[in-house]
Design an enzyme around this catalytic site. Structure first.
Site, mmCIF file in Angstrom:
data_model
loop_
_atom_site.group_PDB
_atom_site.id
_atom_site.type_symbol
_atom_site.label_atom_id
_atom_site.label_comp_id
_atom_site.label_asym_id
_atom_site.label_seq_id
_atom_site.Cartn_x
_atom_site.Cartn_y
_atom_site.Cartn_z
ATOM 1 N N CYS A 1 0.812 -1.221 0.000
ATOM 2 C CA CYS A 1 0.000 0.000 0.000
ATOM 3 C C CYS A 1 0.847 1.273 0.000
ATOM 4 C CB CYS A 1 -0.947 0.010 1.190
ATOM 5 S SG CYS A 1 -1.988 -1.447 1.272
ATOM 6 N N HIS B 1 -3.162 7.124 2.684
ATOM 7 C CA HIS B 1 -3.583 5.836 2.121
ATOM 8 C C HIS B 1 -4.960 5.488 2.671
ATOM 9 C CE1 HIS B 1 -4.064 1.766 1.099
ATOM 10 N NE2 HIS B 1 -3.731 1.276 2.268
ATOM 11 N N ASN C 1 -10.232 -0.228 0.389
ATOM 12 C CA ASN C 1 -8.767 -0.165 0.369
ATOM 13 C C ASN C 1 -8.276 -0.705 -0.975
ATOM 14 O OD1 ASN C 1 -6.029 -0.539 0.663
ATOM 15 N ND2 ASN C 1 -6.158 -1.425 2.715
HETATM 16 O O1 UT7 Z 1 -3.570 -1.487 3.712
HETATM 17 C C1 UT7 Z 1 -3.365 -2.168 4.922
HETATM 18 C C2 UT7 Z 1 -4.490 -3.135 5.142
HETATM 19 N N1 UT7 Z 1 -4.879 -3.380 6.494
HETATM 20 C C3 UT7 Z 1 -5.484 -2.518 7.318
HETATM 21 O O2 UT7 Z 1 -5.629 -1.357 7.036
HETATM 22 C C4 UT7 Z 1 -6.034 -3.080 8.585
HETATM 23 C C5 UT7 Z 1 -5.923 -2.161 9.754
HETATM 24 N N2 UT7 Z 1 -6.849 -2.616 10.791
HETATM 25 C C6 UT7 Z 1 -8.149 -2.294 10.737
HETATM 26 O O3 UT7 Z 1 -8.586 -1.553 9.883
HETATM 27 C C7 UT7 Z 1 -9.057 -2.854 11.813
HETATM 28 O O4 UT7 Z 1 -8.267 -3.545 12.762
HETATM 29 C C8 UT7 Z 1 -10.133 -3.797 11.237
HETATM 30 C C9 UT7 Z 1 -11.169 -2.976 10.472
HETATM 31 C C10 UT7 Z 1 -9.517 -4.830 10.301
HETATM 32 C C11 UT7 Z 1 -10.866 -4.527 12.354
HETATM 33 O O5 UT7 Z 1 -11.429 -3.602 13.274
HETATM 34 P P1 UT7 Z 1 -11.203 -3.805 14.845
HETATM 35 O O6 UT7 Z 1 -11.957 -2.746 15.512
HETATM 36 O O7 UT7 Z 1 -9.712 -3.843 15.080
HETATM 37 O O8 UT7 Z 1 -11.889 -5.194 15.108
HETATM 38 P P2 UT7 Z 1 -11.263 -6.592 15.604
HETATM 39 O O9 UT7 Z 1 -10.356 -7.153 14.572
HETATM 40 O O10 UT7 Z 1 -10.722 -6.409 16.975
HETATM 41 O O11 UT7 Z 1 -12.543 -7.489 15.653
HETATM 42 C C12 UT7 Z 1 -13.631 -7.182 16.531
HETATM 43 C C13 UT7 Z 1 -14.711 -8.222 16.308
HETATM 44 C C14 UT7 Z 1 -14.200 -9.648 16.351
HETATM 45 O O12 UT7 Z 1 -15.163 -10.446 17.022
HETATM 46 P P3 UT7 Z 1 -14.959 -10.874 18.547
HETATM 47 O O13 UT7 Z 1 -13.684 -11.655 18.564
HETATM 48 O O14 UT7 Z 1 -14.878 -9.587 19.318
HETATM 49 O O15 UT7 Z 1 -16.185 -11.677 18.825
HETATM 50 C C15 UT7 Z 1 -14.131 -10.053 14.904
HETATM 51 O O16 UT7 Z 1 -14.292 -11.433 14.714
HETATM 52 O O17 UT7 Z 1 -15.296 -8.047 15.018
HETATM 53 C C16 UT7 Z 1 -15.317 -9.312 14.347
HETATM 54 N N3 UT7 Z 1 -15.222 -9.066 12.917
HETATM 55 C C17 UT7 Z 1 -16.302 -8.814 12.150
HETATM 56 N N4 UT7 Z 1 -17.617 -8.728 12.455
HETATM 57 C C18 UT7 Z 1 -18.460 -8.433 11.442
HETATM 58 C C19 UT7 Z 1 -14.103 -9.037 12.122
HETATM 59 N N5 UT7 Z 1 -14.457 -8.772 10.856
HETATM 60 C C20 UT7 Z 1 -15.815 -8.616 10.848
HETATM 61 C C21 UT7 Z 1 -16.754 -8.311 9.845
HETATM 62 N N6 UT7 Z 1 -18.061 -8.227 10.188
HETATM 63 N N7 UT7 Z 1 -16.387 -8.085 8.552
#
Ligand code: UT7
Length: 344
Positions: free
Chosen positions: A130, A268, A298
């Site tokens: 990215c 980005h 993204n």
């Molecule tokens: O270009 C580089 C690419 N990568 C990035 O930019 C990623 C950077 N990170 C992020 O943007 C965020 O960490 C995410 C958007 C990926 C995730 O958000 P978060 O607030 O950090 O959530 P999390 O990963 O801590 O997940 C929270 C909950 C989890 O459930 P439990 O374990 O709390 O029950 C996940 O399983 O959300 C769940 N979850 C979802 N729920 C519904 C993860 N993906 C999804 C989804 N829909 N698509």
């Protein structure tokens, strides 16, 4: 070596403190026709529009047509950038394609684009994920400074082809598209300062485990779906905020500018919360940030040129504007630079 995720990595591996009399002579973009909304994804994944919007800011993304690959998107954006610059492909000195999703594992996208444009010029891919467009700008600046003719730099990605459509952790985040710039010597523009860095001590926080030379594909690991992109989102989130903030501040310091001097901030486009946090820490108010993540998702190396094209179409780029660009990505990599818009 300490994990880059524990604290911002020592910087900087490449720092160009000054600026060079170069500018964007032409700008173009291409987005595939198919738009996939959060509700569309909710029909096939255990997710919701509410979750995706509140965690990422994404509302929709574009998906490339079945018959297309990255080079097709790149070529369409490139043609538009050349038209915008009033140049022919034959005027171009070198073609760079920033991408992490090439048509083929071996054989770069840029030579295919050159062929599509009907020219035989040096052509290579830049893979800094990215951060690729920022790395491409820095590479182009070096080429131009040593006498290469106008450089066609394209950020192009087909990320929907490399994510597991059944993995809600990543499938909701990514989209496809391409943005292109023609860069050339230009007394009305300027490029730099730059701050680029990379820390490869733990690529596994954002990578595709299988399909490279470390672990070639087998029936077993493909069956385990390990040939798809995987990431540890929270770690990447923290890395992104820390490194884009520090890198942006380095560029401002090297330029002798304050956040008030920045007309437009284009980061980005991975996650609206990341962009908001970086802008707040750097001290740039929301009205001077341009965001497109809600529309494009993204798009990795394509996200910044796509956002620049969108900003210009929205009347937000004017001759003389100081634009601060910043990115982070797999590798892990990061980069920032200042661009003075010369009116293309
Ligand atoms: O270009 C580089 C690419 N990568 C990035 O930019 C990623 C950077 N990170 C992020 O943007 C965020 O960490 C995410 C958007 C990926 C995730 O958000 P978060 O607030 O950090 O959530 P999390 O990963 O801590 O997940 C929270 C909950 C989890 O459930 P439990 O374990 O709390 O029950 C996940 O399983 O959300 C769940 N979850 C979802 N729920 C519904 C993860 N993906 C999804 C989804 N829909 N698509």
């Amino acid at each position: 070596m300490a994990s880059p995720l524990a604290e911002p990595a020592t910087r900087s591996t490449d720092r160009l403190p000054g600026s060079l009399p170069m500018g964007v002579l032409g700008l173009g973009h291409y987005l595939p026709d198919e738009v996939v909304t959060n509700d569309d994804l909710s029909e096939v994944l255990d997710t919701s529009d509410e979750w995706i919007r509140t965690r990422t800011g994404i509302q929709q993304r574009h998906r490339l047509a079945p018959e297309d690959a990255t080079s097709d998107l790149a070529t369409r954006a490139a043609r538009r950038a050349l038209d915008d610059a009033g140049l022919e492909a034959g005027d171009i000195g070198q073609i760079l394609v920033a991408t992490t999703t090439p048509d083929y594992p071996i054989s770069a996208v840029a030579p295919i684009v050159a062929d599509n444009l009907g020219v035989l010029v040096p052509a290579l891919d830049v893979n800094a994920a990215c951060s690729g467009f920022l790395y491409g700008l820095r590479t182009a600046a070096g080429l131009l400074a040593t006498g290469t003719g106008p450089v066609l730099l394209i950020g192009a990605e087909a990320l929907t082809r490399v994510v597991d459509p059944g993995d809600r952790n990543v499938a909701v985040l990514f989209g496809d598209g391409a943005g292109a710039v023609v860069l050339g010597m230009d007394d009305d523009g300027s490029l730099g300062p730059f701050d680029l860095g990379a820390d490869g001590s733990d690529p596994s926080s954002l990578y595709t485990p299988v399909g490279g030379t470390r672990e070639p594909t087998t029936d077993d690991n493909v069956g385990e779906r390990r040939h798809f992109l995987t990431m540890r989102g929270r770690e990447i989130y923290r890395f992104a905020v820390a490194n884009m903030t520090a890198s942006s501040q380095t560029v401002l310091r090297d330029a002798g500018l304050t956040p008030d001097d920045i007309d437009l901030f284009v980061g980005h486009q991975a996650n609206l919360r990341i962009l908001d946090a970086v802008a707040a820490k750097v001290g740039i108010p929301a009205e001077r940030c341009h965001t497109t993540v809600h529309l494009h998702g993204n798009t990795s190396a394509a996200s910044i040129p796509l956002a620049l094209a969108h900003a210009r179409d929205a009347g937000r780029l004017h001759a003389g504007d100081r634009v601060l660009l910043t990115a982070f990505g797999a590798g892990l990599t990061w980069g920032s630079c200042l661009l003075t818009w010369s009116g293309a």
